[in-house]
Design a protein around this motif. Structure first.
Motif, PDB file in Angstrom:
ATOM      1  N   ILE A  28      41.036  -0.904  29.837  1.00  0.00           N
ATOM      2  CA  ILE A  28      41.175  -0.628  28.402  1.00  0.00           C
ATOM      3  C   ILE A  28      40.527  -1.740  27.587  1.00  0.00           C
ATOM      4  CG2 ILE A  28      42.837  -0.436  26.507  1.00  0.00           C
ATOM      5  CD1 ILE A  28      44.659   1.056  28.541  1.00  0.00           C
ATOM      6  N   ARG A  29      40.738  -3.006  27.975  1.00  0.00           N
ATOM      7  CA  ARG A  29      40.094  -4.126  27.273  1.00  0.00           C
ATOM      8  C   ARG A  29      38.582  -3.999  27.313  1.00  0.00           C
ATOM      9  NH1 ARG A  29      44.156  -7.014  29.444  1.00  0.00           N
ATOM     10  NH2 ARG A  29      42.947  -7.717  31.225  1.00  0.00           N
ATOM     11  N   ARG A  30      38.044  -3.634  28.482  1.00  0.00           N
ATOM     12  CA  ARG A  30      36.587  -3.491  28.592  1.00  0.00           C
ATOM     13  C   ARG A  30      36.079  -2.391  27.667  1.00  0.00           C
ATOM     14  NH1 ARG A  30      37.218  -3.891  34.573  1.00  0.00           N
ATOM     15  NH2 ARG A  30      36.823  -6.071  35.017  1.00  0.00           N
ATOM     16  N   VAL A  31      36.746  -1.250  27.674  1.00  0.00           N
ATOM     17  CA  VAL A  31      36.318  -0.134  26.828  1.00  0.00           C
ATOM     18  C   VAL A  31      36.316  -0.542  25.363  1.00  0.00           C
ATOM     19  CG1 VAL A  31      36.955   2.173  26.016  1.00  0.00           C
ATOM     20  CG2 VAL A  31      37.022   1.663  28.457  1.00  0.00           C
ATOM     21  N   LEU A  32      37.326  -1.279  24.935  1.00  0.00           N
ATOM     22  CA  LEU A  32      37.458  -1.645  23.531  1.00  0.00           C
ATOM     23  C   LEU A  32      36.570  -2.808  23.096  1.00  0.00           C
ATOM     24  CD1 LEU A  32      41.320  -1.351  23.091  1.00  0.00           C
ATOM     25  CD2 LEU A  32      39.563   0.288  22.387  1.00  0.00           C
ATOM     26  N   HIS A  33      36.210  -3.700  24.021  1.00  0.00           N
ATOM     27  CA  HIS A  33      35.560  -4.943  23.600  1.00  0.00           C
ATOM     28  C   HIS A  33      34.215  -5.236  24.257  1.00  0.00           C
ATOM     29  CE1 HIS A  33      39.159  -5.903  21.395  1.00  0.00           C
ATOM     30  NE2 HIS A  33      39.880  -5.703  22.470  1.00  0.00           N
ATOM     31  N   GLU A  34      33.801  -4.458  25.217  1.00  0.00           N
ATOM     32  CA  GLU A  34      32.542  -4.729  25.908  1.00  0.00           C
ATOM     33  C   GLU A  34      31.605  -3.535  25.808  1.00  0.00           C
ATOM     34  OE1 GLU A  34      33.136  -5.799  29.995  1.00  0.00           O
ATOM     35  OE2 GLU A  34      34.691  -7.261  29.518  1.00  0.00           O
ATOM     36  N   ASP A  35      30.319  -3.817  25.832  1.00  0.00           N
ATOM     37  CA  ASP A  35      29.346  -2.749  25.947  1.00  0.00           C
ATOM     38  C   ASP A  35      29.336  -2.290  27.402  1.00  0.00           C
ATOM     39  OD1 ASP A  35      28.518  -2.840  23.287  1.00  0.00           O
ATOM     40  OD2 ASP A  35      27.136  -4.487  23.708  1.00  0.00           O
ATOM     41  N   PRO A  36      29.021  -1.029  27.637  1.00  0.00           N
ATOM     42  CA  PRO A  36      28.970  -0.566  29.024  1.00  0.00           C
ATOM     43  C   PRO A  36      27.830  -1.264  29.771  1.00  0.00           C
ATOM     44  CG  PRO A  36      28.129   1.116  27.552  1.00  0.00           C
ATOM     45  CD  PRO A  36      28.679   0.013  26.692  1.00  0.00           C
ATOM     46  N   PRO A  37      27.952  -1.370  31.070  1.00  0.00           N
ATOM     47  CA  PRO A  37      26.861  -1.974  31.843  1.00  0.00           C
ATOM     48  C   PRO A  37      25.648  -1.047  31.849  1.00  0.00           C
ATOM     49  CG  PRO A  37      28.491  -1.045  33.307  1.00  0.00           C
ATOM     50  CD  PRO A  37      29.044  -0.919  31.917  1.00  0.00           C
ATOM     51  N   LEU A  38      24.489  -1.616  32.090  1.00  0.00           N
ATOM     52  CA  LEU A  38      23.299  -0.778  32.256  1.00  0.00           C
ATOM     53  C   LEU A  38      23.497   0.092  33.493  1.00  0.00           C
ATOM     54  CD1 LEU A  38      20.300  -3.181  31.600  1.00  0.00           C
ATOM     55  CD2 LEU A  38      21.011  -1.236  30.208  1.00  0.00           C
ATOM     56  N   ALA A  39      23.205   1.358  33.359  1.00  0.00           N
ATOM     57  CA  ALA A  39      23.353   2.270  34.490  1.00  0.00           C
ATOM     58  C   ALA A  39      22.449   1.846  35.649  1.00  0.00           C
ATOM     59  CB  ALA A  39      23.043   3.699  34.060  1.00  0.00           C
ATOM     60  N   SER A  40      21.244   1.368  35.324  1.00  0.00           N
ATOM     61  CA  SER A  40      20.321   0.961  36.388  1.00  0.00           C
ATOM     62  C   SER A  40      20.862  -0.230  37.177  1.00  0.00           C
ATOM     63  CB  SER A  40      18.944   0.639  35.821  1.00  0.00           C
ATOM     64  OG  SER A  40      19.019  -0.400  34.870  1.00  0.00           O
ATOM     65  N   LYS A  41      21.588  -1.124  36.514  1.00  0.00           N
ATOM     66  CA  LYS A  41      22.190  -2.267  37.226  1.00  0.00           C
ATOM     67  C   LYS A  41      23.365  -1.792  38.084  1.00  0.00           C
ATOM     68  CE  LYS A  41      20.117  -5.836  35.108  1.00  0.00           C
ATOM     69  NZ  LYS A  41      19.003  -6.421  35.753  1.00  0.00           N
ATOM     70  N   ALA A  42      24.186  -0.892  37.528  1.00  0.00           N
ATOM     71  CA  ALA A  42      25.339  -0.388  38.268  1.00  0.00           C
ATOM     72  C   ALA A  42      24.908   0.466  39.457  1.00  0.00           C
ATOM     73  CB  ALA A  42      26.242   0.417  37.342  1.00  0.00           C
ATOM     74  N   ALA A  43      23.716   1.024  39.393  1.00  0.00           N
ATOM     75  CA  ALA A  43      23.228   1.887  40.470  1.00  0.00           C
ATOM     76  C   ALA A  43      22.564   1.104  41.602  1.00  0.00           C
ATOM     77  CB  ALA A  43      22.243   2.914  39.917  1.00  0.00           C
ATOM     78  N   GLN A  44      22.612  -0.198  41.555  1.00  0.00           N
ATOM     79  CA  GLN A  44      22.019  -1.002  42.626  1.00  0.00           C
ATOM     80  C   GLN A  44      22.990  -1.096  43.797  1.00  0.00           C
ATOM     81  OE1 GLN A  44      20.907  -4.644  40.640  1.00  0.00           O
ATOM     82  NE2 GLN A  44      19.009  -3.749  39.884  1.00  0.00           N
ATOM     83  N   ARG A  45      23.388   0.064  44.260  1.00  0.00           N
ATOM     84  CA  ARG A  45      24.282   0.170  45.420  1.00  0.00           C
ATOM     85  C   ARG A  45      23.639   1.146  46.397  1.00  0.00           C
ATOM     86  NH1 ARG A  45      27.647   3.096  42.074  1.00  0.00           N
ATOM     87  NH2 ARG A  45      28.112   4.311  43.901  1.00  0.00           N
ATOM     88  N   PRO A  46      23.876   0.970  47.670  1.00  0.00           N
ATOM     89  CA  PRO A  46      23.240   1.867  48.639  1.00  0.00           C
ATOM     90  C   PRO A  46      23.706   3.314  48.523  1.00  0.00           C
ATOM     91  CG  PRO A  46      24.708   0.313  49.741  1.00  0.00           C
ATOM     92  CD  PRO A  46      24.656  -0.081  48.302  1.00  0.00           C
ATOM     93  N   ASP A  47      24.901   3.557  47.976  1.00  0.00           N
ATOM     94  CA  ASP A  47      25.418   4.921  47.894  1.00  0.00           C
ATOM     95  C   ASP A  47      25.191   5.572  46.524  1.00  0.00           C
ATOM     96  OD1 ASP A  47      27.209   3.214  46.621  1.00  0.00           O
ATOM     97  OD2 ASP A  47      28.953   4.392  47.173  1.00  0.00           O
ATOM     98  N   ALA A  48      24.414   4.942  45.654  1.00  0.00           N
ATOM     99  CA  ALA A  48      24.145   5.520  44.335  1.00  0.00           C
ATOM    100  C   ALA A  48      23.328   6.804  44.495  1.00  0.00           C
ATOM    101  CB  ALA A  48      23.397   4.527  43.464  1.00  0.00           C
ATOM    102  N   PRO A  49      23.654   7.859  43.740  1.00  0.00           N
ATOM    103  CA  PRO A  49      22.947   9.128  43.886  1.00  0.00           C
ATOM    104  C   PRO A  49      21.492   9.088  43.424  1.00  0.00           C
ATOM    105  CG  PRO A  49      24.622   9.292  42.172  1.00  0.00           C
ATOM    106  CD  PRO A  49      24.766   7.951  42.811  1.00  0.00           C
ATOM    107  N   ILE A  50      21.166   8.186  42.492  1.00  0.00           N
ATOM    108  CA  ILE A  50      19.800   8.056  41.989  1.00  0.00           C
ATOM    109  C   ILE A  50      19.402   6.584  42.095  1.00  0.00           C
ATOM    110  CG2 ILE A  50      18.315   8.288  39.957  1.00  0.00           C
ATOM    111  CD1 ILE A  50      20.134  10.549  39.020  1.00  0.00           C
ATOM    112  N   PRO A  51      18.245   6.291  42.647  1.00  0.00           N
ATOM    113  CA  PRO A  51      17.816   4.894  42.753  1.00  0.00           C
ATOM    114  C   PRO A  51      17.721   4.229  41.378  1.00  0.00           C
ATOM    115  CG  PRO A  51      16.355   6.341  44.001  1.00  0.00           C
ATOM    116  CD  PRO A  51      17.268   7.219  43.209  1.00  0.00           C
ATOM    117  N   SER A  52      18.103   2.968  41.316  1.00  0.00           N
ATOM    118  CA  SER A  52      18.144   2.256  40.035  1.00  0.00           C
ATOM    119  C   SER A  52      16.786   2.220  39.343  1.00  0.00           C
ATOM    120  CB  SER A  52      18.691   0.844  40.224  1.00  0.00           C
ATOM    121  OG  SER A  52      17.849   0.098  41.063  1.00  0.00           O
ATOM    122  N   ALA A  53      15.716   2.187  40.089  1.00  0.00           N
ATOM    123  CA  ALA A  53      14.383   2.150  39.478  1.00  0.00           C
ATOM    124  C   ALA A  53      14.093   3.423  38.678  1.00  0.00           C
ATOM    125  CB  ALA A  53      13.322   1.962  40.549  1.00  0.00           C
ATOM    126  N   ARG A  54      14.674   4.531  39.070  1.00  0.00           N
ATOM    127  CA  ARG A  54      14.459   5.797  38.352  1.00  0.00           C
ATOM    128  C   ARG A  54      15.322   5.887  37.097  1.00  0.00           C
ATOM    129  NH1 ARG A  54      14.741  10.848  41.795  1.00  0.00           N
ATOM    130  NH2 ARG A  54      13.899  11.702  39.880  1.00  0.00           N
TER     131      ARG A  54
END
Length: 81
Positions: A28-54
């Protein structure tokens, strides 16, 4: 906002505010006080459905605009998104 969060989850495979072991109050604190992370940064995981570069660039910008805290800075409608 919700459509941006759904789009984030579709391209990343996880919600924008979920962290391993995060408590509800910390989310809740994050939602109220932080900007969301970049999707491309959050997708830098091996199980991400779309590669971060895309995701980097236009898709990152679209998601960030849809999820801005100030509603006046978001898309005016789903059609505009």
């Amino acid at each position: 906002y919700a459509l941006g969060a759904i789009l984030f989850e579709l391209v990343v495979g996880a919600g924008p505010w979920r962290r391993e072991g995060a408590s509800i109050p910390s989310i809740i604190r994050r939602v109220l006080h932080e900007d969301p992370p970049l999707a491309s940064k959050a997708a830098q995981r091996p199980d991400a459905p779309i590669p971060s570069a895309r995701i980097a660039g236009d898709l990152d910008a679209i998601i960030l605009k849809a999820m801005r805290r100030d509603p006046r800075e978001r898309y005016l409608s789903a059609a505009e998104l």
